[in-house]
Each structure stands twice: as C-alpha cells, then as structure tokens.
Enzyme design. Structure first.
Site, PDB file in Angstrom:
ATOM      1  N   GLU A 151       0.865  -1.021   0.085  1.00 12.87           N
ATOM      2  CA  GLU A 151      -0.088  -0.205  -0.052  1.00 12.87           C
ATOM      3  C   GLU A 151       0.932   1.105  -0.043  1.00 12.87           C
ATOM      4  O   GLU A 151       0.862   2.065   0.949  1.00 12.87           O
ATOM      5  CB  GLU A 151      -0.856  -0.017   1.268  1.00 12.87           C
ATOM      6  CG  GLU A 151      -1.905  -1.265   1.111  1.00 12.87           C
ATOM      7  CD  GLU A 151      -2.557  -1.303   2.394  1.00 12.87           C
ATOM      8  OE1 GLU A 151      -1.769  -1.069   3.844  1.00 12.87           O
ATOM      9  OE2 GLU A 151      -3.663  -1.791   2.616  1.00 12.87           O
TER      10      GLU A 151
ATOM     11  N   CYS B 160     -10.257  -0.009   7.967  1.00 12.34           N
ATOM     12  CA  CYS B 160      -9.692   1.438   8.467  1.00 12.34           C
ATOM     13  C   CYS B 160     -10.320   2.414   7.630  1.00 12.34           C
ATOM     14  O   CYS B 160     -10.661   3.522   8.266  1.00 12.34           O
ATOM     15  CB  CYS B 160      -8.201   1.416   8.002  1.00 12.34           C
ATOM     16  SG  CYS B 160      -7.722   0.950   6.578  1.00 12.34           S
TER      17      CYS B 160
END
Lengths: 638, 638
Positions: free
Chosen positions: A307, A404
């Site tokens: 990521e 998240c």
C-alpha cells in the site's frame, strides 16, 4: 479549530448526514458484531472481555481497538453539529467499557491484555500498540473538546505516562518508536490541551529517533527471530519510513498512510519546537508527494504492494492503489502545512482536490459500501483475471475485516468545518466552499457570517457578514483551478488584494454582502510528461471535480475513446441533474472512437479510423454507483 | 526429423556455437556445484547420493533432476552436429549415474528416493515427479536417436511401466495426471520409437482425465491437508489448466509453460489418435494464444503472478513476464501444429517470430547470462522501486536457483535444424532460413541442397540443388511479414505456385540454383485496438526482427519519443554493423521528443512541443548487452 462553524446545506451537508445517519450507526453495529453476513469485528467484545464483563478470547487483528477509537472520534465531531443525547450516551458507555479494561499501571490495549501482558511493547514494529494509543488519544481529545467530558482523556494520559516511562532515550528504556505512525500527531493534540512538555517531548523523541543507526527495528527484529515481512522486497525498513532519519528523507517511500501520518506528526513537532530542519523535511516531502506522486484525484500510494509510494511520476492508472485512508492522511498533512507554512493556497488546493475526488469516492452514495482502492481506470475483466489488478474492485464492499477506511472517512467528513475554516489572529481563512453559518471569536472580537453556495456545481459564493470587528480579515481561497473570477462587494465590483492565493476582505461591516464568482470552465488537463502512463492522454475537470467515463453511459472499450485536445472546451455541454445521486453536474462532449474492424493482433500501422460519438462524463467520486462496468479518467487525446 | 540438416554459418551457427562452447560446459559445471558464487544445483550430488556413490541429503528443489535431463537432451542435439567424444563420454557417465539411482521397481526420482519413497506419487499436483520423468524421456529419446545408445531409454521405459501400473483409469490406480505437464509430449516421443500402445495410451489418459469432475487435484489436495497455493488467487485450478476438461478449454489460462507443454502434448495425442475434438481444442487454444495473448516478440504469459496467461489483449509492456521458457514452449507447440494441421505458414511464422525475438533475448551475447523475463519496456528505476516490476530485470543473471530457462534455450537452439526443416513424404519444407547443408532421404530418393544466406539481415536466400528426384518438392516459407519478393531459378524470374504460405519448387535437378529475395523493409507495426497499452503506439520490425530503443543510444525518457506513423518508412536508414555483437543491422530514424519544461504534475492541456531527434534502433534480442538503462519496444506515434 472553530467551535461554531456549521455546514448547513447542499454538497457537504449531504455527506455529513450520510455519515451521521448511516455510517456511524452501522459501524456501531459492526463494532458489536451485530451485522449479518459480515466478518465479526470483535472490537467491543475484546473490551468487554478485557474489562471483565464477559469471558472469552481476543478476536480480530492486533489493531482492532483502533476501530472503536476512530468511531468515537467521529461521534465527537458529529455531536458538535448535531445534538443527539442517545448517541452521546452510547459513546459514554463505550468509554466506560474502554476505561474498565485499563490495567492498574495504565496499560490499555486489549490484544496484549488478553494475550499476555508480558509480551507488550516487544514488537513495536508490527503490533500497532502505539498506533492504537494514538487513535484513542485523538478520540479522547475530540470527545473532550465537544462534550467537556474527560474520563477517556484522563485514562489516556495515564497510559501515555506509562509509555513515557518505558520508551525513550534514557538508559533502561526501549529506544523505540511506532511501527505504524499515528501517536506522534496525537501526542501533539494532547499537548495542545495539557500543555505538558512531556507529551510534546515524547512525540519529538519518536520523530527524532526513527531511522537512526543502529536501527531499533533491526535490533527488535533480531530479538523476535528476524521476522521482517519486507526483507526481500524493494522496501526493507522503508516500508515503515525507518530507512533513514526523518530529516534526511528526500522522497516519500513505503506504506503511504504511515508516511502521511508521520509527515503530519513531523510538521506538528516542527511547529511546536520551531525546528527548521524538520520543517524543511516536511516541505520537501510535501513537494515530493504532491508534485510527483499524487494522482489527479488526490490519490496517493500508487502500489498495492505494501500500500505504498513507489517513486516520482510512477502513477499507473490501472494497477493503482490510492487507498481512501491515504488521501485522508494527505488532507491531514495539507491542513497542517497550510497552518504552519504561511497559509498558502497550494496546501488547501490539494486539500480540496483530494476531498472532492479521492476521499469521497471511497463511499457509495447510500453510505453503505466502501472502496479501499480508488483506481483511475477499471476493466472488471482485468480485475477478475489478472492478479495484478485483483485488488482493484469495480464494486464497493460492505465492510472490511480491516475496517480502516470507513471510520476514517467518517471522522474527516464529520469534521469538515475544521478543514473549511482556519482562524489565525484576526484573520479567518475560508478554504473550502460550503453552505454554512460561521460565528467565531477573533482576537478583536466576534466575526459571524453566512455562506450561500451551490459549490462545487456552481462557482458563486455569497457571503453575508452578520457581525465583524474593524480588524477582522476574511481570506477567501482563490482555487488554483480557477483562472477567471469576479468579486462584488455590496453590489460593486472590486479588485481585492490577494495573498498566498487568498483574496483578502478587510473593513468588514455587518450587512456587507460579498459575492465571489469563480468561472467554472470544463478543463482538459494533461499530466507531466514524466508520467509514462498519461502520455497522449487528458483528464477532464470542472472546478475541483475530476470527471470520468463509465461503461454504462459510454459502452465498453473506453480506452478507444479520443478527445480532441485542441478543440474549444465549449464542446462540453453541462447538465445539472438534480436526480443524479443527490444532484450533480454531468458533462457531455463529442468525441472520437477508434474503429477496430481488424482481428489481427499485429499489422502494418495505418492511420486510425474513428467514429464520431457522444460521451457522457460523471463526477469521479460518483463512479460505481450504477451497473458494474469499465471506468476511465485519463482518455486518449488527439 | 532430419538426420542430416546441418547449420553451417552465420546467424544461427553463432548461437549454436555459443550453446556448445559456453552453455553446455557451464551447465555441466553448475550441475556439479563447481561454479563459484552461484547457488549450488545439487543435481549430480543428488544422483550420486541416490545411487550410493556418496553419503548425503537431497538438495535443491523438488524438480532438480530435470536440469540434468534438459542438459542431456541438449548434449544429444549438439553431438548430432559436432563430433565430441569427450562430451559423449561425460554424458555416458552421467547416464550411468542416473541409472545407478534407479530403484528395483523402476522408480527414478532423487527427491523421493532420498526423502522417503513412501511419499512418492502422493502430490502429483505440486511435486513434479511426472514432469521430471518427462524430461528424462525426452533426453533418453534424443540421446538414443543421436548415439544409438539405449541404456537411459531402457531404464526410463521401466520407470514408465511403473507409472503406468500405478496411475490410470483402472480401479486401484491413482486417477491422476501431472501437475506440471511435460510427460504427455514426452510419452509420444517415446511411443514414436517403441510403437508400444501403452505409451500412447498413458499420454492420452493424462490428457483425457485432466480437469474432469470430481477433480483429482481437489481430492489429492484434501488428502494433503488442503494445501493449494492458488486457492485465493484468480486461478484456482486454472493455474494447472485443470479447471475444466481440456477439450472444453476456450482460452489459454494459468502457468504459461505448463499450458503450452500441455497443448503440445494434446496436439501429439490428437494426431496419433485422430481425435478431432482434441485437435479442435488445440486449434482454438493456438488461436487464442497467438492472436490474443502474444507479445510482438513472441513472448507469452503476460503476468508475473503464477507466470501466467491472463486474458485476451491483456499485454502490458512493463509488468510483463514473457518467460523465455514459455516462448520456447510456444515454439514446440508451433512446430507440432505445423506438422499436424496441413503445413501452414501461420504456424512457422509464429515459430520464427518467437525464435528471433522472445527466445534468443533470453541469452547474453557471450552465452553467460540469461533472462527469465523478457520485457518490452524497462525503466531500471521502476524495477528497483516498484515491487510490481521487481521481476523485470535490466541485466541478465548468471544462473538461476530454478534454472529452467538456460538449459531450455540450450536444447531448442542446439536442435534448430529440426525446426528449420520439416519433411513430409516427398516434400521438404524450409521453415527458417539459415546457412546450411541438407541431405535427406525422401520417399522417392535423396534430396540434397545447400543454402547460402545472411538472413535475418538480408532477405536473399540462395539454394543450390546437389541431388534430387523427379518427385521431390521443396516448399519454402514466404514469411508473413513480407509483402514483396522475387524468385529466380537458374537466372530466370519465376512465379512459383504457393500453398499455405509456402512457395513450391518442383522438378528439381542437380545444379538448379534458386534465389529467393524477400524485400526487407522496415515496418511500423500497430497492435490491435483492444490492446490498451499500445493505443497510439507503434513497434518497429525489419524482417523477423523486432527492434527496440535503448537508453545508451537514445538517452533517458524513451517514453517521450514519438515516431511519425504516416511518414515514409524510408525515414529509417540501415547500417549493418559487423562489430555489433557478432554483426547486426541497426536502424536510425528521425523522430520527435516531447519537451518537458514544465515542473507541474498537472496543468491545462496544451499542444505538445517537440524537439527533432535522431533515434537509433537495435534488434530486441540484443538489448541489455551494454550499459544498464531504459529499453522500449512500443513507442508513441504521431
């Protein structure tokens, strides 16, 4: 932060209401494992077990606690603009449950409380204890600011004291820092309330220590059997931005959310300690991120692997990551740099760019499903059949095991007014344009005004002054996308002075009416020629909104569509459709589509043959709310 | 196969000599763990231990045995055209070592002999036993054909008998098939010698059983604790081409080498058993691979993940895999389809395309380093900093832990004459053009001729008939890339008949001189408009050779170079450089380079500004033999 800036209508109010009425209640159900067909969160369960309310084991990921923290923070923001005693009562009960789990010495993390306290703080690199503490601190500060209640805040201060006694520069302490940055910026928020230097110093220690040789993470890793997931990757410790001391970091690398939370914390520490070399690093990293590693949507972190950031101008549209949380983190960083580096519109321009595009694209228009990944080019077949694009989803998902993004979206959108307005002395900055009522106390007295606008669909922003002082200055951002604008004050055309991209209005009096009209043309945008993927392509913007093509309007094979770059931009016609997902301005334009009547894979190059077609463009953030299909932002140009 | 076709000079002889003088000796050292600074192979070690020559454990991967097999096969081919008693003696000794390891019941795989025979044939899906057997069979057949020695062949027949007694349709047998296909095509090679139906039937069983429900691999997986590496990938059992029965497979999926070995085996079985539905599947899969999933270099398998095919027209140039072995496997498949489907040049065109580009690009010009991955676009910085491109190397590597590509290259290049010439009855097909001496026995008698040519640099092919029969037919491929050609026989211009893309020469007599001149223009090639990555781009070819740009000749940022598509192709100038890595024709052309004087990441689209530059093009297969730098095949066009 302004206590009394209230978004009252139109674009952003819709989003805030979605958060309030859909996301916050839904997440509370999720945190309590009451959502059918969803992976259990175990979050409240863990606190109940840790607090002795029930028997059981820890469930979920090592950072599961943070979901509750982000939810609480969002609740605090919502309560600021929406009176809701029942919601506040639920939050109070949740806080009771959190505090009940706190250990006598202050420790407060359900993973280690339930899995063995003897292992706590032994894997700072991977196990997110300090990250969770950071999120709880942010929640506690927000909840205290809104409600005045300090139960959670006091508990957290005790936990911070414990951390401070165990981690730090002194002999016998762990010379460590968070594996996932977050606590740094949270400690500054705490410090702003407590004014306790210990809190500032701990944040500074984390920032200063990171990446120093000998490397703490390497030593910790060795103690833990050399478990380093990124050892054979391009990252090494760069994944954690620990490859070198932060002041020496030249470019944004590694996990993008960690990076941007860290840069935000660095900026906070630099500001609080007047640390020039640290601020220089922030300026350098801001420049790298926003002028070399950012998608036009404000998406950042171009690689799914880790990521992560990769390197300058590496911005593939189809294998992209551009996590919603990373864009939110960019907004955090932008707000801080705006405040710490002279209130320049280059920061709030990026804030606007990412908010209207890469952030809100993360949520469906019904507030019930979410994107982690925000691609600029999607072919469902590719996502299905090519593993490199398997993370690029063509449908938002209901909730995530690692949840998240939805609560992060909740906390930024519910606190939008804090981004729209910034106060400094007698100056009030208007950064974002939203229908609002603002009443604030400047150094010299009260300033109050209303804003009426249908932004981002219309460029007219009307400000009516309700109360002012002679010293008050209203500074209104002139967006970077806007070349032409007009200002009318009390029906007279004005040429206002401009400072750092902001139009200044002084000598305000009650009853003054300011009308700013930003000319909102449709713009064809090109990327820097170093962006390999976008050579010969253009993107379409109007105001802050990036537009895209969807298959449902334009048929398949969107990559075969060409726009005439040099054509008059008036080839676009606008259509404000009130029924299109709460209202949106859509665009239509003639275009060319490549004819493909040849079945050969390779042949002698010919002149391209085109058909004339009409294309329909929708705001990027609204994509994937209808039938599944292709989507494209950057189209070929002639 | 032709016993007496000998490549005698120029292009291919250079490569064959590299294989003979560099690769074969080097690999023998590698197999014996005598290469400094290289990972040990353990290959001969394993045989020595298994055969009782020394004490020790098994080393290396589960398919380590196959490296020796491929080496032996290459040695067999080399011995066919180069008398070398010492090499033959080494090979004989190696065969002695192999046979010494054979178990009383015929079993012969060092991994299980040394790790526990009770586990043999319990993980056909992943553990490559049948794959290794296949390679040993190919080696044994080749060695027998060249030398007449049958020691290895006999041992292998015994091993095949064992496999046949344990695996098959009958009750009590394992209803399985190879996880990595290879044995299927090898059994047909064996069958061509033994004429034992059992060998054909076993190959047919493997082909027929694969992908049938209930799925053997799923059942085997369950017994082994459900270990399925690809369970959560886009593949599932498609990785092994076992997602459905082979006759039902519509498109090429999964691991590309497995797929193409399987298609070759399917074609063999279809041919031997006159199985129309199986041949239909081969035709369909051939079409899918070569008209939808093949790079212009003949590279196949576009994804690094699982070294796999993805889907039609998904041919990214930069995240590409295109393993050398996969192109070699494509050549195997092409040769078979040519022989089984009416001797059509569409097959040998692909054979030529992949041989001159995606196959030989796998080896450095000194024969000492190798590419697994053959990209069409390389930016060293991207390979270094973006994990998605980390597999794309900008330098060839010395040898691999999993050393499949170098020995595979050795066996195809050393047997090149078998691809250049195909005999059918009284017709001799010339598929590839190489300086050679050919003498073969047709049905009607001897045919002998010499070929003189400097192909692929020059399009003139001169054939001198040394001996012929009245019935003999010489069929010479007219390459698909060639629009204009001339034929002169005994100094008289002829218009020869053409069949399936081959020029036919009949009534040949001793002393006839045939001169075929293929006009070799530089061609700009476009890809099908469904190939997203190549829209607005062209590739450059001359004859069978794909050209590329390298940074060392053209500077960095190759993606900013534009060629004028409609310009007269004569804008290219040719330069045959005898000193350029053994001689190569290089190209030069004027071009435009995008000026990039703007530091903004995004801005209002402008007309592109260009500088005039001169570009230098080298054959793709020669890239990465000089300084490290960018490389590009598909360039933007105007």
């Amino acid at each position: 932060m302004l206590k009394n800036a209230k978004i009252t209508g139109n674009f952003w109010q819709n989003f805030m209401e979605l958060i309030r009425t859909q996301v916050v209640p839904y997440q509370w159900e999720a945190l309590n494992d009451r959502v059918e067909n969803a992976e259990p969160s175990y979050c409240m369960h863990n606190f109940h077990v840790a607090g002795g309310k029930k028997q059981g084991k820890h469930g979920g990921l090592v950072f599961q606690d943070s979901d509750l923290a982000k939810w609480l923070e969002a609740v605090a923001y919502v309560l600021e603009w929406h009176h809701d005693p029942l919601l506040e009562q639920i939050a109070d009960t949740a806080i009771d449950d959190i505090v009940a789990a706190q250990q006598p010495d202050g420790y407060l993390n359900t993973y280690y409380i339930l899995n063995g306290l003897e292992k706590r703080f032994t894997n700072l690199k991977d196990n997110h204890e300090l990250y969770c503490l950071g999120h709880f601190l942010e929640a506690a500060v927000a909840y205290y600011r809104t409600t005045g209640k300090d139960k959670l805040l006091k508990a957290l201060v005790k936990y911070v004291d414990l951390v401070d006694s165990l981690i730090g520069a002194e002999d016998g302490k762990i010379h460590g820092y968070p594996g996932h940055q977050e606590l740094e910026l949270a400690l500054i928020k705490l410090y702003e309330i407590t004014k306790d230097k210990k809190h500032l110093n701990l944040a500074k220690y984390f920032v200063d220590e990171r990446g120093k040789t000998p490397l703490f993470f390497a030593e910790e890793s060795e103690k833990n059997g050399n478990h380093n997931h990124w050892q054979h990757s391009v990252f090494q410790y760069g994944y954690y931005q620990a490859n070198q001391p932060v002041r020496e970091q030249q470019t944004a690398v590694g996990h993008s959310v960690r990076a941007l939370y860290m840069y935000s914390g660095m900026a906070d520490v630099a500001q609080q300690t007047a640390d020039k070399s640290l601020m220089q690093a922030c300026l350098r990293l801001w420049k790298d991120v926003t002028t070399r590693q950012m998608y036009i949507t404000g998406g950042v972190g171009s690689s799914e692997y880790g990521e992560s950031f990769t390197f300058g101008y590496d911005l593939p549209n189809d294998t992209v990551y551009a996590e919603t949380c990373a864009s939110i983190a960019l907004a955090f960083f932008a707000r801080r740099m705006f405040e710490y580096d002279g209130y320049k519109s280059e920061y709030t321009d990026v804030l606007e760019q990412t908010l209207y595009n890469g952030i809100i694209s993360g949520m469906a228009t019904d507030g019930k499903s979410f994107f982690y990944v925000n691609p600029l080019e999607v072919v469902p077949k590719a996502s299905e059949k090519n593993q490199l694009k398997h993370h690029v989803k063509s449908r938002r998902q209901k909730w995530f095991g690692c949840a998240c993004c939805p609560p992060n979206l909740a906390r930024i959108v519910s606190s939008l007014a804090n981004y729209a307005y910034t106060q400094n002395g007698d100056t009030l900055y208007i950064n974002l344009f939203a229908e609002s009522e603002v009443k604030t106390q400047l150094n010299s007295g009260n300033l109050a005004f209303n804003i009426t606008t249908d932004y981002p669909w219309d460029g007219t922003i009307s400000i009516e002054i309700l109360e002012s002082t002679p010293q008050a200055v209203l500074a209104v951002r002139k967006p970077g996308w806007c070349d032409k604008f007009s200002v009318i004050v009390n029906e007279k055309t004005c040429e206002n002075p401009m400072q750092n991209g902001y139009l200044l209005f002084e000598n305000l009096e009650k009853g003054d009416k300011i009308v700013i009209t930003l000319q909102m043309s449709v713009l064809l945008i090109e990327a820097n020629a170093n962006v390999r993927e976008n050579i010969g392509k253009v993107a379409v913007m109007r105001g802050p909104i990036v537009y895209c093509l969807e298959e449902t309007d334009n048929g398949a094979d969107l990559h075969q569509i060409f726009l005439e770059k040099n054509a008059d931009f008036s080839l676009f016609s606008l259509n404000h459709d009130k029924n299109f997902f709460g209202g949106a301005t859509l665009l239509e334009s003639p275009a060319k589509k490549l004819e493909n009547d040849n079945s050969k894979l390779y042949q002698k190059a010919q002149s391209y043959k085109f058909s004339d077609i009409n294309t329909k463009w929708i705001p990027y953030y609204l994509w994937a709310n209808r039938e599944e299909g292709e989507m494209l932002c950057w189209v070929h140009s002639l």
